[in-house]
Design an enzyme around this catalytic site. Structure first.
Site, PDB file in Angstrom:
ATOM      1  N   ALA A  28       3.996   1.527  -2.748  1.00 28.57           N
ATOM      2  CA  ALA A  28       2.288   1.382  -3.307  1.00 28.57           C
ATOM      3  C   ALA A  28       1.761   3.160  -2.744  1.00 28.57           C
ATOM      4  CB  ALA A  28       1.325   1.405  -1.275  1.00 28.57           C
ATOM      5  N   ASP A  29       2.884   3.816  -2.124  1.00 29.36           N
ATOM      6  CA  ASP A  29       2.948   5.795  -1.778  1.00 29.36           C
ATOM      7  C   ASP A  29       3.452   5.941  -3.542  1.00 29.36           C
ATOM      8  OD1 ASP A  29       1.328   7.004   0.502  1.00 29.36           O
ATOM      9  OD2 ASP A  29       2.429   5.109   1.315  1.00 29.36           O
TER      10      ASP A  29
END
Length: 401
Positions: free
Chosen positions: A172-173
């Site tokens: 997600a990062d």
């Protein structure tokens, strides 16, 4: 502050004020710095980015920080102090992009939100990453990768039935950071045509939702809720991990032709004509039986023997490697995917992942290590804001920088 080598890199001349911390934002600005942008990393005086304390640690310094903050300049500035905010506004006049991943509303509380900054610099690209977007009841909630993986839907699709697991790395990062770097470049291209800046907004939950591949259309078109299926692909077969005599590998047959070639490699060409395996749909319906047949063959051979046969047949194949094996592999070395950096904080030369974006004609190497906390304060304040030594010393005494 200009590095001569950067002149041959595609983003030479682009200046970014980087307020980001942890992983998603620094990963975004790392991409841009690697390609020649001048990235000024702004941190809180005496404290710095939270990932300065993340493992692995060596001599009191973080290898994690060293990785995602290479090629950047370091500036400390207290944005809660009036003088700090004044300096920040002056810096905004001299940059193309400001990038932040604070909790939604933080910059507005400081009086430094987008509406304020675009009045100072109408050509400014204001880029931000948030957990859930800029509006709505979730907007101000804190978020880390595991939360986005859970709420975006991917955690429910990984692992095995009854044992869901998150994707190992913080996707997600790093996906959000990569999306934001792409969005910044789009906004800069638009600015070339309009002369005006804009705001770019990436949400971590949006990011995860966007990469679910067939998971979404399985539901919206077929009313099927995708669940965890281990290493196999939910809609292609055989496309899975398989046992060898001395390890594990993956075999990926995305077409009927690939499957026929695999059958030839197995010395079982008639298998491709088996009524259960005539096409991909049938192979998916009978994937457990098919996997058993393939493994009755693959487990009699070593990994090297399998590789020779399957790659020789032109079928996609890969040994499952741990991180040490990947680091030492010929392809990673040949692609220059490990950069050596002399890191003063760690006190030795370290190796970190290089950039996968290979721009032919530009040097594929780091220009500088991650900055020490406030390392370039004088350089930045002198060169960009023309401050005197006395003014800088006064800011230090007041803990503004």
């Amino acid at each position: 502050m200009n590095n001569e080598i950067n002149k041959i890199k595609p983003l030479h001349g682009l200046r970014i004020l980087d307020l980001t911390h942890a992983y998603s934002g620094p990963f975004c600005t790392m991409h841009l710095a690697d390609q020649g942008a001048e990235v000024i990393k702004l941190e809180v005086p005496g404290k710095g980015d939270q990932c300065r304390n993340w493992e692995p640690m060596k001599n009191g310094a973080s290898g994690y920080f060293a990785y995602v903050n290479r090629n950047k300049l370091g500036l400390t500035l207290d944005l809660k102090a009036e003088k700090g905010r004044e300096i920040f506004k002056e810096l905004i006049k001299n940059v193309d992009v400001v990038c932040e991943n604070f909790r939604v509303g933080t910059m507005e509380k400081l009086g430094l939100g987008y509406e304020v900054l675009k009045e100072i610099n109408p050509r400014l690209i204001y880029a931000s990453i948030s957990g859930f977007g800029l509006e709505g009841p979730e907007a101000k909630r804190p978020c880390y990768d595991i939360v986005a993986q859970a709420m975006g839907g991917i955690l429910s699709m990984t692992g095995t039935e009854g044992n869901v697991v998150k994707v190992g790395p913080a996707i997600a990062d790093n996906y959000s950071g990569t999306y934001l770097s792409l969005g910044i470049m789009m906004a800069l291209y638009q600015r070339e045509r309009t002369g005006e800046g804009s705001r770019v907004d990436v949400s971590m939950v949006d990011t995860i939702f966007s990469i679910l591949e067939t998971g979404i259309v399985q539901y919206t078109i077929g009313d099927v809720i995708a669940g965890p299926v281990g290493n196999r692909d939910p809609v292609i077969s055989p496309f899975d991990s398989f046992k060898a005599a001395d390890g594990m590998c993956v075999i990926a047959c995305g077409t009927d032709k690939f499957f026929a070639c695999l059958c030839e490699a197995m010395d079982s060409p008639k298998l491709a004509q088996d009524p259960r395996f005539l096409n991909n749909t049938l192979r998916c319906e009978n994937q457990e039986v098919l996997k058993s047949i393939i493994e009755s063959w693959s487990t009699t051979l070593t990994m090297d023997q399998l590789e020779e046969k399957i790659v020789g047949a032109g079928v996609p194949f890969g040994k499952i490697q741990n991180t040490a094996q990947a680091c030492e592999s010929d392809i990673i070395k040949r692609r220059n995917m490990l950069w050596s950096v002399d890191d003063p904080a760690i006190g030795k030369t370290i190796q970190i992942p290089g950039t996968p974006i290979k721009v032919h004609g530009a040097e594929d190497k780091p220009e500088r290590p991650a900055p020490l906390l406030g390392q370039h304060n004088r350089e930045i304040l002198t060169d960009l804001l023309h401050m005197s030594e006395k003014e800088i010393e006064q800011l230090e005494e007041e803990n503004v920088i």
